[in-house]
Write an enzyme that holds these catalytic residues in place. Sequence first.
Site, PDB file in Angstrom:
ATOM      1  CG  ASP A  71      37.243  37.225  31.149  1.00 32.73           C
ATOM      2  OD1 ASP A  71      37.138  37.160  29.907  1.00 32.73           O
ATOM      3  OD2 ASP A  71      37.986  38.043  31.733  1.00 32.73           O
ATOM      4  CG  ASN A 145      40.962  33.791  36.096  1.00 38.48           C
ATOM      5  OD1 ASN A 145      41.776  33.992  35.214  1.00 38.48           O
ATOM      6  ND2 ASN A 145      39.806  34.404  36.150  1.00 38.48           N
ATOM      7  CB  SER A 189      45.211  38.451  41.647  1.00 32.52           C
ATOM      8  OG  SER A 189      46.480  38.990  41.914  1.00 32.52           O
ATOM      9  CB  SER A 191      39.763  43.369  42.860  1.00 34.75           C
ATOM     10  OG  SER A 191      39.671  42.086  43.447  1.00 34.75           O
TER      11      SER A 191
END
Length: 299
Positions: A71, A145, A189, A191
Amino acid sequence: MHFKTVAIVGRYQDTGLDAPLRKLAGTLGAAGCNVLIEADTAKNTGIREHTVASYQEIGKQADLAVIMGGDGTMLGAARQLADSNVPLIGINHGRLGFITDIPLHSANDALASVIQGNYEAEDRVLLEGRVVREGQTLFSGVALNDVVLNRAGRGGMIEVTVEFDGAFMYSQRADGLIIATPTGSTAYSLSANGPIVHSRLNAILLVPVAPQTLSNRPIVLPDSGTLSLTVTALGRVESGASVHFDMQTWSDCQAGDRIEVRRAKNTVRFIHPTGYSFFSTLRRKLYWNHMPQPSDEVE
């Protein structure tokens, strides 16, 4: 032919990536595509039998960019190509891979099918933001992200005042705050106990990181407004804070600095093979309805 010119970007730090990249390029060539290899990918893998192109050249020439890696590789490519509207498709050569969602073992068949028009497209929201000190913009960036304000090093909690479209929301002490897109809801976010938000929603998440007051909870906001985070105090005199726009970092944030974040005017278009399901990705990546076994393949 839906994608005549296709660029390939790889996480070139991975040992042995040249072989799957060459195979991928061969699949594209056999389908009649013109193949471009991103310059750093070509330099570090030795793949020079195809046209080598910078991100700027890819943005002008490519109809599709294929990202092979994790990612993080996709985030970097998305930032580089954000202004060009080149659609992206991700092949997972990393670990979890929420946005590089095609498994490596099925990449060539999936891509050959996509080239012939068997695909689905979706547009993902980008964030844009800046760090302001005494009216002057010190740093700006875009993020697919999240934008994250964090305490630096071993310093104590930071104190932050939060406003949305100029309206006061709250002040709090915490290790940091995450402003995430729906795409980023499955990243940092998640986690920090933030909610998973469907990629089609027009929303921004605000998620505290280890807040001092446990009643400070994540909140989902409309993406039509501007979030403003003002650092009112740092944990220690010698402490600092940092702001991260995905892979870009401003590490000299001080008391009084303001971080402004809003939805960017551009979006990123993701291409998926026909039959893609957001929920299927969640089930596979998060092991919903399945207990992981030692023999499970890590994608």
